[in-house]
Design a protein around this motif. Structure first.
Motif, PDB file in Angstrom:
ATOM      1  N   GLY A   1       0.821  -1.210   0.000  1.00  0.00           N
ATOM      2  CA  GLY A   1       0.000   0.000   0.000  1.00  0.00           C
ATOM      3  C   GLY A   1       0.850   1.253   0.000  1.00  0.00           C
ATOM      4  O   GLY A   1       1.908   1.308  -0.646  1.00  0.00           O
ATOM      5  N   VAL A   2       0.430   2.270   0.743  1.00  0.00           N
ATOM      6  CA  VAL A   2       1.163   3.539   0.787  1.00  0.00           C
ATOM      7  C   VAL A   2       2.484   3.335   1.525  1.00  0.00           C
ATOM      8  O   VAL A   2       2.516   2.823   2.646  1.00  0.00           O
ATOM      9  N   ALA A   3       3.575   3.735   0.884  1.00  0.00           N
ATOM     10  CA  ALA A   3       4.904   3.578   1.464  1.00  0.00           C
ATOM     11  C   ALA A   3       5.500   4.906   1.908  1.00  0.00           C
ATOM     12  O   ALA A   3       6.241   4.958   2.892  1.00  0.00           O
ATOM     13  N   ALA A   4       5.181   5.992   1.193  1.00  0.00           N
ATOM     14  CA  ALA A   4       5.745   7.304   1.513  1.00  0.00           C
ATOM     15  C   ALA A   4       4.838   8.380   0.937  1.00  0.00           C
ATOM     16  O   ALA A   4       4.041   8.114   0.026  1.00  0.00           O
ATOM     17  N   HIS A   5       4.970   9.599   1.469  1.00  0.00           N
ATOM     18  CA  HIS A   5       4.075  10.681   1.055  1.00  0.00           C
ATOM     19  C   HIS A   5       4.751  12.025   1.255  1.00  0.00           C
ATOM     20  O   HIS A   5       5.433  12.251   2.248  1.00  0.00           O
ATOM     21  N   VAL A   6       4.568  12.927   0.289  1.00  0.00           N
ATOM     22  CA  VAL A   6       4.951  14.332   0.415  1.00  0.00           C
ATOM     23  C   VAL A   6       3.789  15.161  -0.114  1.00  0.00           C
ATOM     24  O   VAL A   6       3.274  14.891  -1.201  1.00  0.00           O
ATOM     25  N   GLY A   7       3.352  16.167   0.654  1.00  0.00           N
ATOM     26  CA  GLY A   7       2.288  17.049   0.213  1.00  0.00           C
ATOM     27  C   GLY A   7       2.855  18.397  -0.211  1.00  0.00           C
ATOM     28  O   GLY A   7       3.863  18.854   0.319  1.00  0.00           O
ATOM     29  N   LEU A   8       2.207  19.049  -1.194  1.00  0.00           N
ATOM     30  CA  LEU A   8       2.616  20.365  -1.675  1.00  0.00           C
ATOM     31  C   LEU A   8       1.418  21.294  -1.730  1.00  0.00           C
ATOM     32  O   LEU A   8       0.308  20.875  -2.069  1.00  0.00           O
ATOM     33  N   LEU A   9       1.662  22.563  -1.432  1.00  0.00           N
ATOM     34  CA  LEU A   9       0.614  23.575  -1.470  1.00  0.00           C
ATOM     35  C   LEU A   9       1.225  24.907  -1.874  1.00  0.00           C
ATOM     36  O   LEU A   9       2.108  25.421  -1.193  1.00  0.00           O
ATOM     37  N   ARG A  10       0.748  25.480  -2.998  1.00  0.00           N
ATOM     38  CA  ARG A  10       1.199  26.816  -3.372  1.00  0.00           C
ATOM     39  C   ARG A  10       0.514  27.851  -2.483  1.00  0.00           C
ATOM     40  O   ARG A  10      -0.698  27.807  -2.267  1.00  0.00           O
ATOM     41  N   ARG A  11       1.329  28.788  -1.981  1.00  0.00           N
ATOM     42  CA  ARG A  11       0.777  29.844  -1.141  1.00  0.00           C
ATOM     43  C   ARG A  11       1.744  31.029  -1.145  1.00  0.00           C
ATOM     44  O   ARG A  11       2.912  30.887  -1.511  1.00  0.00           O
ATOM     45  N   PHE A  12       1.227  32.195  -0.723  1.00  0.00           N
ATOM     46  CA  PHE A  12       2.085  33.357  -0.539  1.00  0.00           C
ATOM     47  C   PHE A  12       2.426  33.486   0.938  1.00  0.00           C
ATOM     48  O   PHE A  12       1.532  33.468   1.788  1.00  0.00           O
ATOM     49  N   ILE A  13       3.710  33.567   1.233  1.00  0.00           N
ATOM     50  CA  ILE A  13       4.156  33.867   2.580  1.00  0.00           C
ATOM     51  C   ILE A  13       4.719  35.281   2.579  1.00  0.00           C
ATOM     52  O   ILE A  13       5.041  35.830   1.517  1.00  0.00           O
ATOM     53  N   LYS A  14       4.838  35.872   3.744  1.00  0.00           N
ATOM     54  CA  LYS A  14       5.364  37.234   3.849  1.00  0.00           C
ATOM     55  C   LYS A  14       6.648  37.209   4.667  1.00  0.00           C
ATOM     56  O   LYS A  14       6.668  36.674   5.778  1.00  0.00           O
ATOM     57  N   ILE A  15       7.702  37.772   4.094  1.00  0.00           N
ATOM     58  CA  ILE A  15       9.007  37.834   4.760  1.00  0.00           C
ATOM     59  C   ILE A  15       9.462  39.282   4.764  1.00  0.00           C
ATOM     60  O   ILE A  15       9.721  39.855   3.703  1.00  0.00           O
ATOM     61  N   GLY A  16       9.550  39.868   5.951  1.00  0.00           N
ATOM     62  CA  GLY A  16      10.005  41.249   6.035  1.00  0.00           C
ATOM     63  C   GLY A  16       9.214  42.196   5.158  1.00  0.00           C
ATOM     64  O   GLY A  16       9.779  43.104   4.536  1.00  0.00           O
ATOM     65  N   GLY A  17       7.915  41.989   5.047  1.00  0.00           N
ATOM     66  CA  GLY A  17       7.063  42.850   4.233  1.00  0.00           C
ATOM     67  C   GLY A  17       6.995  42.473   2.772  1.00  0.00           C
ATOM     68  O   GLY A  17       6.276  43.116   1.995  1.00  0.00           O
ATOM     69  N   VAL A  18       7.714  41.442   2.355  1.00  0.00           N
ATOM     70  CA  VAL A  18       7.726  41.001   0.958  1.00  0.00           C
ATOM     71  C   VAL A  18       6.832  39.769   0.811  1.00  0.00           C
ATOM     72  O   VAL A  18       7.001  38.773   1.512  1.00  0.00           O
ATOM     73  N   ASP A  19       5.867  39.836  -0.112  1.00  0.00           N
ATOM     74  CA  ASP A  19       5.040  38.668  -0.422  1.00  0.00           C
ATOM     75  C   ASP A  19       5.806  37.769  -1.379  1.00  0.00           C
ATOM     76  O   ASP A  19       6.320  38.229  -2.413  1.00  0.00           O
ATOM     77  N   LEU A  20       5.865  36.489  -1.046  1.00  0.00           N
ATOM     78  CA  LEU A  20       6.656  35.554  -1.846  1.00  0.00           C
ATOM     79  C   LEU A  20       5.854  34.296  -2.123  1.00  0.00           C
ATOM     80  O   LEU A  20       5.348  33.647  -1.201  1.00  0.00           O
ATOM     81  N   LEU A  21       5.748  33.938  -3.400  1.00  0.00           N
ATOM     82  CA  LEU A  21       5.086  32.701  -3.786  1.00  0.00           C
ATOM     83  C   LEU A  21       6.027  31.529  -3.532  1.00  0.00           C
ATOM     84  O   LEU A  21       7.179  31.546  -3.971  1.00  0.00           O
ATOM     85  N   VAL A  22       5.527  30.511  -2.846  1.00  0.00           N
ATOM     86  CA  VAL A  22       6.303  29.303  -2.586  1.00  0.00           C
ATOM     87  C   VAL A  22       5.392  28.086  -2.762  1.00  0.00           C
ATOM     88  O   VAL A  22       4.173  28.211  -2.796  1.00  0.00           O
ATOM     89  N   ALA A  23       5.996  26.952  -2.882  1.00  0.00           N
ATOM     90  CA  ALA A  23       5.273  25.691  -2.738  1.00  0.00           C
ATOM     91  C   ALA A  23       5.685  25.123  -1.393  1.00  0.00           C
ATOM     92  O   ALA A  23       6.839  24.717  -1.211  1.00  0.00           O
ATOM     93  N   GLU A  24       4.762  25.165  -0.432  1.00  0.00           N
ATOM     94  CA  GLU A  24       5.101  24.606   0.873  1.00  0.00           C
ATOM     95  C   GLU A  24       5.078  23.089   0.794  1.00  0.00           C
ATOM     96  O   GLU A  24       4.170  22.492   0.202  1.00  0.00           O
ATOM     97  N   LEU A  25       6.078  22.463   1.400  1.00  0.00           N
ATOM     98  CA  LEU A  25       6.165  21.013   1.454  1.00  0.00           C
ATOM     99  C   LEU A  25       5.900  20.563   2.878  1.00  0.00           C
ATOM    100  O   LEU A  25       6.394  21.158   3.839  1.00  0.00           O
ATOM    101  N   GLY A  26       5.116  19.544   3.027  1.00  0.00           N
ATOM    102  CA  GLY A  26       4.802  19.026   4.348  1.00  0.00           C
ATOM    103  C   GLY A  26       4.185  17.650   4.252  1.00  0.00           C
ATOM    104  O   GLY A  26       4.145  17.040   3.175  1.00  0.00           O
ATOM    105  N   LEU A  27       3.696  17.182   5.382  1.00  0.00           N
ATOM    106  CA  LEU A  27       3.107  15.841   5.449  1.00  0.00           C
ATOM    107  C   LEU A  27       4.054  14.801   4.862  1.00  0.00           C
ATOM    108  O   LEU A  27       3.652  13.900   4.139  1.00  0.00           O
ATOM    109  N   TYR A  28       5.343  14.953   5.188  1.00  0.00           N
ATOM    110  CA  TYR A  28       6.306  13.947   4.743  1.00  0.00           C
ATOM    111  C   TYR A  28       6.314  12.797   5.730  1.00  0.00           C
ATOM    112  O   TYR A  28       6.427  13.000   6.941  1.00  0.00           O
ATOM    113  N   ALA A  29       6.184  11.603   5.220  1.00  0.00           N
ATOM    114  CA  ALA A  29       6.220  10.428   6.089  1.00  0.00           C
ATOM    115  C   ALA A  29       6.664   9.212   5.295  1.00  0.00           C
ATOM    116  O   ALA A  29       6.447   9.127   4.080  1.00  0.00           O
TER     117      ALA A  29
END
Length: 210
Positions: A77-105
Motif C-alpha cells: 500500500g502507501v509507502a511514503a508521502h509528500v504534500g505540496l501547497l502553493r501559497r504566498f508567505i510574507k518575509i520582512g514585508g515582501v510577499d513571496l510565492l512558494v510551494a510549501e512542502l509538508g506531510l512527509y512520512a
C-alpha cells in the motif's frame, strides 16, 4: 513541515520496489483518504500520540490541505508521502510565492526510503508548479538530520534564527488563533537562486502549516 522519517540508510532494493504517483487533491476518492489517514496514524504515532490525532477517521491532512501529493506505493500500500501547497508567505514585508512542502512520512516498516530520494522525485512537480522556491519548516531537533539528507545533497538550504507565524488549523476558545515558532526554515531553490530569498527574521504563513 510535518515530518515523520526513519533515520536509517537508504537501500536500493527498497527504492526499486516503490512506485511514485502524483495525485491532485480533487482526484482522491474516499478510499484514498481512508488509506492515507491510516498510513499517517501509523507513521506519526511512534513520534507521539498527539501527532497522530489529526488523522482520526478518514482525514488525510493535519493543518492546511495539500494541493497535490506525491505518493509512493509498494505491494503493501502507501509507502511514503509528500504534500505540496502553493501559497504566498510574507518575509520582512515582501510577499513571496512558494510551494510549501509538508506531510512527509515513510511507513515505519520501511528502512529503504530517505527524504533526499523522495525530494528528488518531487522536484519535477515543483518546476511544473512554476514556483521560485519550495519551502518548509522543521523542529530544531531535526536540524542535523535535514542537513545530512537535503543540504549536503545540494537540494536545499537550511536557515535558523527565524520565527514563523501560523494560524491554528482550528479555532479553540482557550487558545490564540495564531502561534509563533522558532524553527529551522528549509528552502528549495526552484525557479530562482537562494540569493533571491528575501531577508527577514519573521515569516508569516497567513494560514496553517501544511
Amino acid at each position: 513541515m510535518n515530518i515523520a522519517a526513519t533515520r536509517t540508510a537508504e537501500t536500493p532494493s527498497a527504492r526499486a520496489q516503490v512506485q511514485w504517483s502524483r495525485r491532485w487533491e480533487s482526484e482522491l476518492q474516499l478510499t484514498d483518504h481512508a488509506e492515507l489517514a491510516e498510513f499517517f496514524r501509523k507513521s506519526y504515532g511512534p513520534t507521539g500520540a498527539f501527532n497522530a490525532q489529526p488523522f482520526e477517521g478518514n482525514r488525510s491532512w493535519a493543518g492546511a490541505r495539500p494541493e497535490v501529493r506525491i505518493i509512493g506505493y509498494d505491494a503493501r500500500g502507501v509507502a511514503a508521502h509528500v504534500g505540496l501547497l502553493r501559497r504566498f508567505i510574507k518575509i520582512g514585508g515582501v510577499d513571496l510565492l512558494v510551494a510549501e512542502l509538508g506531510l512527509y512520512a515513510v511507513r515505519p516498516d520501511l528502512e529503504g526510503l530517505g527524504i533526499s530520494h523522495a525530494m528528488r522525485v518531487t522536484y519535477p512537480m515543483l518546476h511544473e508548479l512554476g514556483v521560485p522556491f519550495g519551502f518548509g519548516t522543521v523542529r530544531p531537533a531535526l536540524g542535523k538530520h535535514m542537513t545530512r539528507l537535503v543540504e549536503r545533497q545540494g537540494l536545499a538550504t537550511l536557515m535558523s534564527g527565524i520565527r514563523v507565524r501560523s494560524t491554528q488549523a482550528d479555532v479553540y476558545p482557550n487558545l490564540s488563533p495564531t502561534r509563533i515558532e522558532d524553527v529551522i526554515v528549509v528552502v528549495f531553490p526552484v525557479g530562482r537562486s537562494i540569493s533571491a530569498w528575501p531577508a527577514g527574521t519573521i515569516i508569516d504563513r497567513n494560514g496553517p502549516e501544511l
